[in-house]
Design a protein around this motif. Sequence first.
Motif, PDB file in Angstrom:
ATOM      1  N   GLU A 138      26.648  38.135  47.677  1.00  0.00           N
ATOM      2  CA  GLU A 138      25.805  37.009  48.067  1.00  0.00           C
ATOM      3  C   GLU A 138      24.760  37.409  49.091  1.00  0.00           C
ATOM      4  N   ALA A 139      25.124  38.341  49.987  1.00  0.00           N
ATOM      5  CA  ALA A 139      24.161  38.802  50.997  1.00  0.00           C
ATOM      6  C   ALA A 139      22.990  39.523  50.325  1.00  0.00           C
ATOM      7  N   ILE A 140      23.281  40.223  49.245  1.00  0.00           N
ATOM      8  CA  ILE A 140      22.249  41.020  48.564  1.00  0.00           C
ATOM      9  C   ILE A 140      21.458  40.172  47.572  1.00  0.00           C
ATOM     10  N   LEU A 141      22.133  39.255  46.904  1.00  0.00           N
ATOM     11  CA  LEU A 141      21.491  38.418  45.882  1.00  0.00           C
ATOM     12  C   LEU A 141      21.645  36.936  46.226  1.00  0.00           C
ATOM     13  N   PRO A 142      20.902  36.470  47.261  1.00  0.00           N
ATOM     14  CA  PRO A 142      21.099  35.070  47.683  1.00  0.00           C
ATOM     15  C   PRO A 142      20.717  34.043  46.621  1.00  0.00           C
ATOM     16  N   ASN A 143      19.784  34.388  45.733  1.00  0.00           N
ATOM     17  CA  ASN A 143      19.450  33.469  44.639  1.00  0.00           C
ATOM     18  C   ASN A 143      20.376  33.733  43.463  1.00  0.00           C
ATOM     19  N   GLY A 144      21.538  33.129  43.489  1.00  0.00           N
ATOM     20  CA  GLY A 144      22.443  33.410  42.386  1.00  0.00           C
ATOM     21  C   GLY A 144      23.724  32.635  42.489  1.00  0.00           C
ATOM     22  N   GLY A 145      24.600  32.883  41.548  1.00  0.00           N
ATOM     23  CA  GLY A 145      25.884  32.204  41.528  1.00  0.00           C
ATOM     24  C   GLY A 145      27.001  33.219  41.626  1.00  0.00           C
ATOM     25  N   ASN A 146      28.074  32.815  42.305  1.00  0.00           N
ATOM     26  CA  ASN A 146      29.195  33.714  42.502  1.00  0.00           C
ATOM     27  C   ASN A 146      30.430  33.157  41.812  1.00  0.00           C
ATOM     28  N   TYR A 147      31.092  33.982  41.046  1.00  0.00           N
ATOM     29  CA  TYR A 147      32.216  33.543  40.211  1.00  0.00           C
ATOM     30  C   TYR A 147      33.410  34.468  40.416  1.00  0.00           C
ATOM     31  N   SER A 148      34.571  33.892  40.715  1.00  0.00           N
ATOM     32  CA  SER A 148      35.800  34.672  40.743  1.00  0.00           C
ATOM     33  C   SER A 148      36.677  34.246  39.571  1.00  0.00           C
ATOM     34  N   PHE A 149      37.127  35.222  38.819  1.00  0.00           N
ATOM     35  CA  PHE A 149      38.081  34.984  37.730  1.00  0.00           C
ATOM     36  C   PHE A 149      39.367  35.723  38.072  1.00  0.00           C
ATOM     37  N   TRP A 150      40.522  35.108  37.763  1.00  0.00           N
ATOM     38  CA  TRP A 150      41.779  35.784  38.029  1.00  0.00           C
ATOM     39  C   TRP A 150      42.525  36.042  36.724  1.00  0.00           C
ATOM     40  N   GLY A 151      43.129  37.216  36.651  1.00  0.00           N
ATOM     41  CA  GLY A 151      43.945  37.562  35.485  1.00  0.00           C
ATOM     42  C   GLY A 151      43.301  38.665  34.666  1.00  0.00           C
ATOM     43  N   LYS A 152      43.957  39.090  33.629  1.00  0.00           N
ATOM     44  CA  LYS A 152      45.221  38.612  33.143  1.00  0.00           C
ATOM     45  C   LYS A 152      46.303  38.908  34.169  1.00  0.00           C
ATOM     46  N   GLY A 153      47.038  37.830  34.553  1.00  0.00           N
ATOM     47  CA  GLY A 153      48.034  38.052  35.568  1.00  0.00           C
ATOM     48  C   GLY A 153      49.209  37.120  35.470  1.00  0.00           C
ATOM     49  N   LEU A 154      50.339  37.653  35.881  1.00  0.00           N
ATOM     50  CA  LEU A 154      51.551  36.858  35.949  1.00  0.00           C
ATOM     51  C   LEU A 154      51.467  35.980  37.186  1.00  0.00           C
ATOM     52  N   SER A 155      51.541  34.667  36.986  1.00  0.00           N
ATOM     53  CA  SER A 155      51.468  33.765  38.136  1.00  0.00           C
ATOM     54  C   SER A 155      52.871  33.306  38.519  1.00  0.00           C
ATOM     55  N   GLN A 156      53.257  33.597  39.749  1.00  0.00           N
ATOM     56  CA  GLN A 156      54.599  33.272  40.209  1.00  0.00           C
ATOM     57  C   GLN A 156      54.811  31.762  40.266  1.00  0.00           C
ATOM     58  N   GLY A 157      53.856  31.051  40.806  1.00  0.00           N
ATOM     59  CA  GLY A 157      53.983  29.603  40.953  1.00  0.00           C
ATOM     60  C   GLY A 157      54.087  28.895  39.613  1.00  0.00           C
ATOM     61  N   HIS A 158      53.249  29.303  38.651  1.00  0.00           N
ATOM     62  CA  HIS A 158      53.286  28.664  37.339  1.00  0.00           C
ATOM     63  C   HIS A 158      54.516  29.074  36.534  1.00  0.00           C
ATOM     64  N   SER A 159      54.992  30.291  36.750  1.00  0.00           N
ATOM     65  CA  SER A 159      56.221  30.710  36.074  1.00  0.00           C
ATOM     66  C   SER A 159      57.396  29.886  36.583  1.00  0.00           C
ATOM     67  N   ASP A 160      57.421  29.667  37.901  1.00  0.00           N
ATOM     68  CA  ASP A 160      58.462  28.798  38.465  1.00  0.00           C
ATOM     69  C   ASP A 160      58.399  27.402  37.841  1.00  0.00           C
TER      70      ASP A 160
END
Lengths: 328, 328
Positions: A138-160
């Motif tokens: 974001e510091a380098i490209l202030p005109n833009g959008g930032n996206y975080s994707f998670w996985g493929k991952g085992l989720s402990q909370g959802h497995s519970d």
Amino acid sequence: MSNKIQLGIVGYGNLGKGAVKAIKATEDLELVAVFTRRDPKALNLGEPGVKTVHIDNASDYQDTIDVMLLCGGSATDLPEQTPHFASMFNTVDSYDTHAKIPEFYQSVNDVAAKHHTTAIISTGWDPGLFSLNRVMAEAILPNGGNYSFWGKGLSQGHSDAVRRVEGVKNGVQYTIPSEDAIEKVRSGINPELTTSEKHRRVCYIVPEEGANKAAIENEIKTMPNYFADYDTEVNFISEEELARDHSKAPHGGFVIQSGNTGEDNNQLYEFSLKLDSNPEFTSSVLVAYARAAYRMNQEKQFGAKTVYDVAPAYISPRSAMELRRDYL
Amino acid sequence: MSNKIQLGIVGYGNLGKGAVKAIKATEDLELVAVFTRRDPKALNLGEPGVKTVHIDNASDYQDTIDVMLLCGGSATDLPEQTPHFASMFNTVDSYDTHAKIPEFYQSVNDVAAKHHTTAIISTGWDPGLFSLNRVMAEAILPNGGNYSFWGKGLSQGHSDAVRRVEGVKNGVQYTIPSEDAIEKVRSGINPELTTSEKHRRVCYIVPEEGANKAAIENEIKTMPNYFADYDTEVNFISEEELARDHSKAPHGGFVIQSGNTGEDNNQLYEFSLKLDSNPEFTSSVLVAYARAAYRMNQEKQFGAKTVYDVAPAYISPRSAMELRRDYL
């Protein structure tokens, strides 16, 4: 006396076990002891040179240990342990309750500043490396959008959560980033995406004998917060298949910044991890940041720190001269 | 008086032009003047508030400008300009002659340490962000292999080389990472790969009228150092097609660390850029690091610095509190 940085580990769960292995993979770090709430004699590290010590006796090691790796959980362990240990040691932890980080930072900073220790909080990969990349992009490209994707991952909370459904004997849940959403982001159109639009959820369920599979599938797919808003897939498998195919803890994800510069030039910045073992990678990050905690303390940079405060050279075993000559 | 960090730009080529645009995209930075060796009156920035000044008069701005962005080339400009300007200003540059960085660092550090300025050298993406990721990935995953791939990108040096071939009227060359090599690396087998095994080269050539195309193709493909060791493709196109399809300067690449932890868990760390405009992205990185040069100088961190010495918080416009609350 060793020239190596002397480390201790508090907690011997998955993270602590990973930290033992990660320290062995280095040449400049040495593990002195593992501290546990359990009976230390019952702990078998398989590491003859490393002591196992009850956590209540940790203060005896103040002159011996340079940095303590706090490998407990964020829910109840770290809110107590980090301030406690930061009064005696430099520390590194992986506190990951995002919403409570400012409060946690404050409580650790008060203690560390007073006792002239250096406490690096919330390392690992998210928070940690992902956080770092969100900010740099974001510091380098202030005109833009930032996206975080998670996985493929085992989720402990959802497995519970799926294991609590009636008729479910055992089961796991994977969070999987939507390929379609990733491609949209990479294309530079900066789409508006909710977390549920960015991810799907895939469950592998071992049903109890004679259980109603349709009812299980329906209950999972309509579960509020956890699954209802998501594209959810439910697969039924045997206990043997679960043990054979789903016993690891893979994880990973992507941080993507899609930005514009000048008239209309699209610039894509992407960071990703694909991890066979989430706890082993997280503990490898903790171990690397232990170097930073030690060195920053030597330079009197006291108090609580995050990955944002740590110059990258501090986490490397190499000298500044080597880094400039061989890596720049 | 403005609260913004006051910047100057030395050199108005592609990088300097990119820096003007990148500064406009920020809210905390302000461009005071562009310094040039040409007649400053001949420079039309299209920015009413920004002065154009002859480079010889830069010293008049010592009290006005906080950080000078040095946007010259590495071959002849920066080895002279960085030490010169570092005696008067904090500086940021993109010096990228990898083999000479230690020598360059030394010459800049001597001046900057003496004059109490902060000079961040060799920023951009490689050297720069790629260098950072090589070091962080290796620090975290010491049991592993590190791979840098470049492209798809327009290579200036190789484009110059094809244009010198007899019968070539005009042309460009793209360096393209080998998909096959990238897949091998991602698979975790840690292959031994030479630069030529990691990349292919694709040329678009406008031949002179009546030129011998077969001879051109042969001369390019057998050119030592530049092409002989590579899988090289030569395409013939018209001047119109060249202007229409090949006038941009795209670039990018990948840094991939494939490491092992524990018994045999593969961990893949990947950083990549896909840039429509190489110079605009590079100058965006320079502009972000200008914040760091200013802030580190305020904290009396004098001398030459590299990306390894810069804590990530220094390049962000946001406060430490905001970063912890919203990005960690």
